[in-house]
Motif scaffolding. Structure first.
Motif, PDB file in Angstrom:
ATOM      1  N   GLN A 239       0.818  -1.205   0.000  1.00 12.29           N
ATOM      2  CA  GLN A 239       0.000   0.000   0.000  1.00 12.29           C
ATOM      3  C   GLN A 239       0.855   1.259   0.000  1.00 12.29           C
ATOM      4  O   GLN A 239       0.552   2.226  -0.719  1.00 12.29           O
ATOM      5  N   MET A 240       1.917   1.256   0.795  1.00 11.76           N
ATOM      6  CA  MET A 240       2.787   2.432   0.844  1.00 11.76           C
ATOM      7  C   MET A 240       3.519   2.636  -0.475  1.00 11.76           C
ATOM      8  O   MET A 240       3.681   3.775  -0.938  1.00 11.76           O
ATOM      9  N   MET A 241       3.959   1.563  -1.115  1.00  8.14           N
ATOM     10  CA  MET A 241       4.608   1.699  -2.419  1.00  8.14           C
ATOM     11  C   MET A 241       3.610   2.184  -3.476  1.00  8.14           C
ATOM     12  O   MET A 241       3.967   2.943  -4.379  1.00  8.14           O
ATOM     13  N   ALA A 242       2.360   1.767  -3.345  1.00 14.90           N
ATOM     14  CA  ALA A 242       1.328   2.269  -4.260  1.00 14.90           C
ATOM     15  C   ALA A 242       1.133   3.769  -4.076  1.00 14.90           C
ATOM     16  O   ALA A 242       0.907   4.510  -5.049  1.00 14.90           O
ATOM     17  N   VAL A 243       1.218   4.237  -2.831  1.00 14.21           N
ATOM     18  CA  VAL A 243       1.105   5.676  -2.555  1.00 14.21           C
ATOM     19  C   VAL A 243       2.254   6.440  -3.226  1.00 14.21           C
ATOM     20  O   VAL A 243       2.052   7.533  -3.771  1.00 14.21           O
ATOM     21  N   VAL A 244       3.462   5.874  -3.193  1.00 11.93           N
ATOM     22  CA  VAL A 244       4.607   6.512  -3.852  1.00 11.93           C
ATOM     23  C   VAL A 244       4.345   6.665  -5.345  1.00 11.93           C
ATOM     24  O   VAL A 244       4.547   7.748  -5.924  1.00 11.93           O
ATOM     25  N   VAL A 245       3.901   5.582  -5.998  1.00  9.75           N
ATOM     26  CA  VAL A 245       3.635   5.629  -7.438  1.00  9.75           C
ATOM     27  C   VAL A 245       2.494   6.590  -7.742  1.00  9.75           C
ATOM     28  O   VAL A 245       2.508   7.313  -8.747  1.00  9.75           O
ATOM     29  N   LEU A 246       1.489   6.619  -6.863  1.00  5.94           N
ATOM     30  CA  LEU A 246       0.370   7.545  -7.060  1.00  5.94           C
ATOM     31  C   LEU A 246       0.843   8.990  -6.976  1.00  5.94           C
ATOM     32  O   LEU A 246       0.415   9.854  -7.765  1.00  5.94           O
ATOM     33  N   GLY A 247       1.736   9.275  -6.027  1.00  3.46           N
ATOM     34  CA  GLY A 247       2.299  10.626  -5.949  1.00  3.46           C
ATOM     35  C   GLY A 247       3.059  10.994  -7.203  1.00  3.46           C
ATOM     36  O   GLY A 247       2.972  12.139  -7.690  1.00  3.46           O
ATOM     37  N   ALA A 248       3.807  10.034  -7.748  1.00  2.31           N
ATOM     38  CA  ALA A 248       4.526  10.281  -8.996  1.00  2.31           C
ATOM     39  C   ALA A 248       3.568  10.601 -10.126  1.00  2.31           C
ATOM     40  O   ALA A 248       3.813  11.504 -10.933  1.00  2.31           O
ATOM     41  N   MET A 249       2.460   9.888 -10.195  1.00  2.00           N
ATOM     42  CA  MET A 249       1.500  10.067 -11.283  1.00  2.00           C
ATOM     43  C   MET A 249       0.761  11.395 -11.173  1.00  2.00           C
ATOM     44  O   MET A 249       0.548  12.092 -12.169  1.00  2.00           O
ATOM     45  N   LEU A 250       0.381  11.783  -9.950  1.00  2.00           N
ATOM     46  CA  LEU A 250      -0.469  12.963  -9.778  1.00  2.00           C
ATOM     47  C   LEU A 250       0.309  14.274  -9.708  1.00  2.00           C
ATOM     48  O   LEU A 250      -0.233  15.325 -10.075  1.00  2.00           O
ATOM     49  N   GLY A 300       7.415  10.600  -3.712  1.00  2.00           N
ATOM     50  CA  GLY A 300       7.213  10.084  -5.071  1.00  2.00           C
ATOM     51  C   GLY A 300       7.020  11.204  -6.075  1.00  2.00           C
ATOM     52  O   GLY A 300       7.580  11.175  -7.173  1.00  2.00           O
ATOM     53  N   GLY A 301       6.230  12.221  -5.702  1.00  2.00           N
ATOM     54  CA  GLY A 301       6.021  13.341  -6.609  1.00  2.00           C
ATOM     55  C   GLY A 301       7.302  14.088  -6.916  1.00  2.00           C
ATOM     56  O   GLY A 301       7.560  14.447  -8.070  1.00  2.00           O
ATOM     57  N   GLY A 302       8.143  14.324  -5.900  1.00  2.00           N
ATOM     58  CA  GLY A 302       9.395  15.058  -6.119  1.00  2.00           C
ATOM     59  C   GLY A 302      10.422  14.257  -6.878  1.00  2.00           C
ATOM     60  O   GLY A 302      11.012  14.744  -7.855  1.00  2.00           O
ATOM     61  N   VAL A 303      10.642  13.012  -6.472  1.00  2.00           N
ATOM     62  CA  VAL A 303      11.684  12.187  -7.091  1.00  2.00           C
ATOM     63  C   VAL A 303      11.374  11.913  -8.564  1.00  2.00           C
ATOM     64  O   VAL A 303      12.248  12.018  -9.435  1.00  2.00           O
ATOM     65  N   PHE A 304      10.134  11.586  -8.865  1.00  2.00           N
ATOM     66  CA  PHE A 304       9.782  11.219 -10.235  1.00  2.00           C
ATOM     67  C   PHE A 304       9.626  12.438 -11.145  1.00  2.00           C
ATOM     68  O   PHE A 304       9.613  12.285 -12.367  1.00  2.00           O
ATOM     69  N   ALA A 305       9.489  13.630 -10.579  1.00  2.84           N
ATOM     70  CA  ALA A 305       9.407  14.832 -11.415  1.00  2.84           C
ATOM     71  C   ALA A 305      10.775  15.339 -11.833  1.00  2.84           C
ATOM     72  O   ALA A 305      10.890  16.134 -12.774  1.00  2.84           O
TER      73      ALA A 305
END
Length: 462
Positions: A239-250, A300-305
């Protein structure tokens, strides 16, 4: 987007989604299984690194195989090889055997991405690439979220069940590609710019791409290890890893659009500082479930951006003719960063404890901030030449998907403006004439001594 184009793009995107579900939680699963077997963090790091080594090798070599046997057969070969390597890992738990299998699996996985990305690239013109890229990224990130959530479901089964599910998904992903009418899109072999040429052209883009590879690989490979060691169950880790990917996507697109209206170097500085700040929060804030989820979402949002903004900054400087090769080269630089990340960070985790992951990510963020500040003082960032485009293609061939008509036109206009700025013609200033009249090409020029005005008249023939 026409129905014909959507129908042609549907099969590879559906295949990507099905395979991506399994691939989305495979890295997490491998990390957790090795840790449960008592393997040290350094060994886990090297096994994780093997996958990224395979990605880098495949990104440079797999296009030759695709050129020889075609898209559909190549996809079937690569997906079958992914399934075989995963099933063997389920049957045989040995870290060094897993190192070899992960390397082969990475090579095969990037082959799958190569087929999908080149298919989308050659199935359309540049006018619709932006929409195709958006569909590609939705499929990629949505599969990642579903895959991480599936980790908890498969954990309730037998020890080998998760590997069986991933192998089944890899095999099943062949069906959409195999059932469509046989077509063979044209493909040219990728020739990315050399690292030295990239450093000369865009040092900020190179450093941003490399730093992004370091951070993203650490998140995918070592964050599950940290979460398991702080006491989370397998289901909670998923679930926490899904939150990371979701942050990257959004968050990736809003950050990118923000970079369109500001100096991209400044945006990169703020992203680096933001990642360092979130890492500090992971180290020093009290972590209940909601706080942990919130920090991981932002991380996730910061790293993937970081990578797409760095690529967009590089595109602001690149000439139109070098955009594709530059994008391909930066992708390979990113793969190199991903490859060296786990072996560099796991010794820190062994030395200072599991929190070494966030000490490393925080230090990386500060190094990026310092480098981007220095580059901004040496050479300020140019005005963005085209709107931000998210950049998640996995192969050097598919990197061309981000080169839209707007980006090419913006680069051409930017080159034209620069040429004019360096080629301002010198306006000759007429010097006053004094003394006797001058004869030039049959014209006599003279100055009236009473009012100082300049006159000319035809010379009289003798």
């Amino acid at each position: 987007m026409s129905r014909q184009l959507l129908a042609m793009a549907l099969a590879p995107l559906l295949g990507l989604f099905i395979l991506g579900i399994g691939n989305g939680f495979l890295a997490t699963l491998i990390t957790l299984r090795l840790d449960a077997a008592g393997e040290p963090a350094v060994v886990i790091g090297w096994v994780s690194s093997a996958y990224f080594i395979g990605l880098a090798l495949g990104a440079m070599l797999n296009d030759r195989l695709l050129l020889r046997i075609g898209h559909i057969r190549a996809y079937a070969c690569f997906a079958s090889l992914v399934a075989v390597t995963v099933l063997l890992q389920g049957l045989w738990l040995d870290p060094w055997a897993w190192f070899v299998l992960r390397l082969i699996g990475g090579w095969a996985t990037v082959g799958v991405y190569l087929v999908i990305e080149s298919w989308l690239l050659t199935a359309s013109d540049t006018k619709v690439r932006g929409r195709l890229l958006a569909l590609y990224m939705i499929s990629l990130y949505a599969a990642g979220v579903v895959g991480q959530l599936l980790l908890g479901v498969t954990d309730a089964m037998s020890v080998t069940a998760p590997f069986m599910v991933i192998g089944l998904l890899a095999s099943l992903s062949v069906l959409p590609m195999a059932m469509i009418p046989r077509v063979s899109p044209l493909l040219e072999q990728a020739e990315p710019l050399s690292p030295l040429r990239l450093i000369t052209l865009t040092p900020t883009g190179v450093m941003g791409s490399f730093g992004s590879g370091l951070a993203v690989a650490a998140v995918y490979s070592l964050l599950p290890l940290y979460l398991q060691r702080i006491g989370l169950s397998v289901s909670q880790i998923g679930q926490m890893m899904a939150v990371v990917v979701l942050g990257a996507m959004l968050l990736q697109y809003p950050i990118g659009r923000w970079s369109d209206r500001h100096d991209r170097q400044l945006v990169l500085i703020l992203i680096g500082a933001f990642c360092a700040l979130i890492s500090a929060g992971m180290l020093w804030l009290p972590l209940n479930a909601w706080m942990l989820a919130s920090l991981l979402f932002l991380l996730g949002g910061g790293v993937f951006a970081l990578y797409p903004v760095a690529v967009s900054h590089a595109a602001d400087r690149a000439p139109a003719g070098a955009l594709v090769r530059m994008s391909q080269g930066l992708l390979l630089i990113n793969a190199v960063g991903s490859t060296v990340s786990p072996p560099l960070i796991t010794p820190v985790m062994d030395a200072v404890g599991d929190s070494g992951l966030f000490w490393s990510l925080g230090a990386l963020g500060l190094v990026l901030v310092g480098f981007f500040f220095w580059r901004r003082s040496v050479k300020p960032a140019p005005i963005p030449v085209a709107p931000f485009t998210a950049s998640s293609p996995m192969t050097s061939v598919g990197a061309e998907l981000v080169i839209t008509d707007e980006l090419v036109q913006g680069a051409i206009e930017h080159e034209h403006v620069e040429d004019l700025s360096h080629a301002v013609p010198e306006v000759p200033v007429a010097e006053p004439l004094h003394g006797p009249p001058r004869r030039e090409d049959g014209i006599i020029e003279y100055v009236d001594e009473e009012d100082g005005t300049h006159h000319s008249r035809p010379a009289e023939s003798r």
